[in-house]
Design an enzyme around this catalytic site. Structure first.
Site, PDB file in Angstrom:
ATOM      1  N   LYS A  23       0.832  -1.213   0.000  1.00  0.00           N
ATOM      2  CA  LYS A  23       0.000   0.000   0.000  1.00  0.00           C
ATOM      3  C   LYS A  23       0.864   1.259   0.000  1.00  0.00           C
ATOM      4  O   LYS A  23       0.634   2.171  -0.794  1.00  0.00           O
ATOM      5  CB  LYS A  23      -0.932  -0.046   1.221  1.00  0.00           C
ATOM      6  CG  LYS A  23      -1.902   1.107   1.313  1.00  0.00           C
ATOM      7  CD  LYS A  23      -3.120   0.755   2.155  1.00  0.00           C
ATOM      8  CE  LYS A  23      -2.890   0.812   3.640  1.00  0.00           C
ATOM      9  NZ  LYS A  23      -2.633   2.153   4.167  1.00  0.00           N
ATOM     10  N   ARG A  28       2.882   5.912  -3.237  1.00  0.00           N
ATOM     11  CA  ARG A  28       4.024   6.758  -3.618  1.00  0.00           C
ATOM     12  C   ARG A  28       4.327   6.644  -5.110  1.00  0.00           C
ATOM     13  O   ARG A  28       4.801   7.593  -5.724  1.00  0.00           O
ATOM     14  CB  ARG A  28       5.243   6.370  -2.770  1.00  0.00           C
ATOM     15  CG  ARG A  28       5.122   6.877  -1.322  1.00  0.00           C
ATOM     16  CD  ARG A  28       6.106   6.178  -0.415  1.00  0.00           C
ATOM     17  NE  ARG A  28       6.124   6.715   0.944  1.00  0.00           N
ATOM     18  CZ  ARG A  28       5.240   6.444   1.905  1.00  0.00           C
ATOM     19  NH1 ARG A  28       4.217   5.648   1.665  1.00  0.00           N
ATOM     20  NH2 ARG A  28       5.363   6.979   3.118  1.00  0.00           N
ATOM     21  N   GLY A  95      -5.046   7.914   5.243  1.00  0.00           N
ATOM     22  CA  GLY A  95      -4.145   8.857   5.925  1.00  0.00           C
ATOM     23  C   GLY A  95      -2.908   9.156   5.106  1.00  0.00           C
ATOM     24  O   GLY A  95      -2.400  10.281   5.107  1.00  0.00           O
ATOM     25  N   SER A 168       6.993   8.955  12.170  1.00  0.00           N
ATOM     26  CA  SER A 168       5.885   8.757  11.231  1.00  0.00           C
ATOM     27  C   SER A 168       6.386   8.959   9.810  1.00  0.00           C
ATOM     28  O   SER A 168       6.861  10.046   9.455  1.00  0.00           O
ATOM     29  CB  SER A 168       4.759   9.744  11.534  1.00  0.00           C
ATOM     30  OG  SER A 168       3.930   9.894  10.396  1.00  0.00           O
ATOM     31  N   ASP A 317       1.550  -1.303  11.963  1.00  0.00           N
ATOM     32  CA  ASP A 317       0.277  -1.741  11.372  1.00  0.00           C
ATOM     33  C   ASP A 317      -0.027  -3.205  11.679  1.00  0.00           C
ATOM     34  O   ASP A 317      -1.145  -3.670  11.450  1.00  0.00           O
ATOM     35  CB  ASP A 317       0.308  -1.552   9.847  1.00  0.00           C
ATOM     36  CG  ASP A 317       0.289  -0.077   9.464  1.00  0.00           C
ATOM     37  OD1 ASP A 317      -0.101   0.751  10.300  1.00  0.00           O
ATOM     38  OD2 ASP A 317       0.678   0.249   8.325  1.00  0.00           O
ATOM     39  N   LYS A 344      -4.855   5.719  14.632  1.00  0.00           N
ATOM     40  CA  LYS A 344      -4.910   5.018  13.338  1.00  0.00           C
ATOM     41  C   LYS A 344      -6.361   5.034  12.834  1.00  0.00           C
ATOM     42  O   LYS A 344      -7.163   5.809  13.314  1.00  0.00           O
ATOM     43  CB  LYS A 344      -4.360   3.599  13.488  1.00  0.00           C
ATOM     44  CG  LYS A 344      -2.860   3.570  13.796  1.00  0.00           C
ATOM     45  CD  LYS A 344      -2.062   4.101  12.621  1.00  0.00           C
ATOM     46  CE  LYS A 344      -0.581   4.133  12.903  1.00  0.00           C
ATOM     47  NZ  LYS A 344       0.166   4.794  11.836  1.00  0.00           N
ATOM     48  N   ARG A 390      -7.681  -3.441   9.024  1.00  0.00           N
ATOM     49  CA  ARG A 390      -6.762  -4.370   9.696  1.00  0.00           C
ATOM     50  C   ARG A 390      -7.428  -5.059  10.894  1.00  0.00           C
ATOM     51  O   ARG A 390      -7.067  -6.179  11.245  1.00  0.00           O
ATOM     52  CB  ARG A 390      -5.484  -3.654  10.124  1.00  0.00           C
ATOM     53  CG  ARG A 390      -4.741  -3.064   8.923  1.00  0.00           C
ATOM     54  CD  ARG A 390      -3.293  -2.799   9.191  1.00  0.00           C
ATOM     55  NE  ARG A 390      -2.754  -1.882   8.201  1.00  0.00           N
ATOM     56  CZ  ARG A 390      -2.391  -2.206   6.960  1.00  0.00           C
ATOM     57  NH1 ARG A 390      -2.500  -3.442   6.542  1.00  0.00           N
ATOM     58  NH2 ARG A 390      -1.912  -1.287   6.131  1.00  0.00           N
TER      59      ARG A 390
END
Ligand code: S3P
Length: 432
Positions: A23, A28, A95, A168, A317, A344, A390
């Site tokens: 992901k 990106r 996000g 982050s 995650d 999250k 998730r």
């Protein structure tokens, strides 16, 4: 929705699957393809809702993106190819899209408004709006720029040195994307190392990024060139089957083509330390872009451990499914230093503890994580993903070892990162 129980408990899992594309790398690839000059071809792109929202946002910014199944061709025209959007940009649940997009828009002479779903509306944005404002962008949003809807007017920005208070990759990447357009040099110094896909991507697109320990810098005014990206399988998606393979009796699973970037392999370290029966075969990494390998996992005798410190960003995650893993280990597992879980897609300390408790797991929330007692026999019942992909997948894996029926509510959220999750699971059951 949740009216039928999940129908696969008490089956072993055997066979081979290829999990969908990563992901973080998929997002990106679109963003960098859009700002590069020339065509970028992406294969193995994740067709999950989050990444498709990124594609939609960049089309609204005037970028020509062609999609055939999981292959994208992005016709980049450089920074100036990004146009002012006529409509509001909607990132859905993502996000990564909103935070990286803001960094990218900070340097554009244009105005944009960004919204997302209910969950995005609760996620903190000051962590990116603050440094981007310091660089010279004008950003506003609900509660002084903390929450969506956000509006951003970018333009001439200047480089800064920034010390985010949390590790982050979204914050780091947002600042670096702004930095590539800023006057002078931009440096981000993190408290711990977060995933480095942006740094690798900049290099893959012919740009220069300097790294020194926890410090990452870019110079402004860089021109990136279109390239080819093969997106590896997402280790965060593989994690559900790694845990399933380890905890479901008589199982043996091979996961092909999994991305094994060291900033993401905390789950591998945890499985090893807990004693999992696992082997990894690395594939050759010709272009030095992202390491990839095949993982075999078998039913394992596990022992509890303590997880904290700089391991946390490397498995952030995966913590929901690690909590499930720990419930099947011998002894106690403590997860600490993981306050980030609270911001999250859901508050993942609360959702993990509440939902796993309903299935009979002895688990308690702490201020910065959770404590799980091992050797639990899981019962069954009605649980919910609470709209968090998730959490949904973790509960579906838990159902595999429940003694009674499990009703999973809001399971459609799983399509955010793993649309074919239930098909892959079914395939491993079918070869039983
Ligand atoms: C991501 C970074 C992480 C991760 C998210 C994807 C990224 O978030 O949880 O799923 O692609 O940069 P943070 O940067 O908020 O830790």
């Amino acid at each position: 929705m949740g009216s039928k129980p999940l129908e696969y408990n008490q089956h072993s899992l055997t066979g081979e699957i290829t999990v969908p594309g990563d992901k973080s790398i998929s997002h990106r690839s679109v963003m960098f393809g859009a700002i590069a000059e020339g065509d970028t071809t992406v294969t193995g792109f994740l067709l999950g809702d989050d990444c498709l929202n990124t594609v939609a946002c960049f089309r609204q910014l005037g970028v020509d993106i062609q999609q055939t199944e999981d292959k994208l061709v992005i016709h980049g025209k450089g920074w100036s190819g990004l146009k002012e959007p006529k409509e509001v940009l909607d990132v859905g649940n993502s996000g990564t899209t909103i935070r990286l997009l803001m960094g990218l828009l900070a340097g554009r002479e244009s105005h944009s408004t960004i919204i997302g779903d209910e969950s995005i509306g609760k996620r903190p944005m000051t962590r990116v709006t603050k440094p981007l404002t310091e660089m010279g962008a004008q950003i506003d949003g609900r509660q002084n720029g903390e929450y969506t809807p956000l509006s951003i007017r970018g333009g001439q920005i200047k480089g800064i040195t920034y010390h985010p208070s949390v590790a982050s990759a979204q914050v780091k990447s947002s600042i670096l994307l702004a930095g590539l357009q800023a006057e002078g040099r931009t440096t981000v110094i993190e408290p711990e190392k977060s995933r480095d896909h942006t740094e690798r991507m900049i290099r893959q697109f012919g740009g220069i990024v300097e790294e020194d320990g926890l410090s990452v810098s870019v110079k402004g005014g860089q021109t990136l060139k279109g390239t080819t990206i093969h997106v590896p399988g997402d280790i965060s998606s593989a994690a559900f089957f790694l845990v399933a393979g380890a905890i479901v009796p008589n199982s043996s699973i091979i996961l092909k083509n999994v991305g094994l970037n060291p900033t993401r392999t905390g789950i591998i370290d945890v499985l090893k330390e807990m004693g999992a029966d696992m082997t990894i075969e690395m594939k050759s990494d010709e272009n030095n872009f992202e390491p990839v390998g095949d993982i075999t996992i078998k039913t394992s005798n596990l022992k509890g451990m303590t997880i904290g410190g700089d391991l946390i960003p490397r498995l952030i995650d995966e913590i929901p499914v690690i909590a499930l893993l720990a419930s099947q280990a011998e002894g106690q597992t403590i997860i600490r230093d993981a306050q980030e879980l609270k911001v999250k897609e859901t508050n993942r300390i609360d959702t993990v503890v509440n939902e796993l408790s309903k299935l009979g797991v002895a688990i308690k929330a702490t201020e910065d994580g959770m404590v799980i007692q091992g050797n639990n026999r899981l019962t069954g019942g009605t649980v919910s993903s609470h709209g968090d992909h998730r959490i949904g997948m973790m509960l579906a894996v838990a159902a595999l070892i429940c003694e009674n029926e499990v009703f999973l509510q809001e399971k459609e959220s799983i399509s955010v990162s793993y649309p074919q999750f239930f098909n892959d699971l079914q395939q491993l059951i079918a070869t039983d």
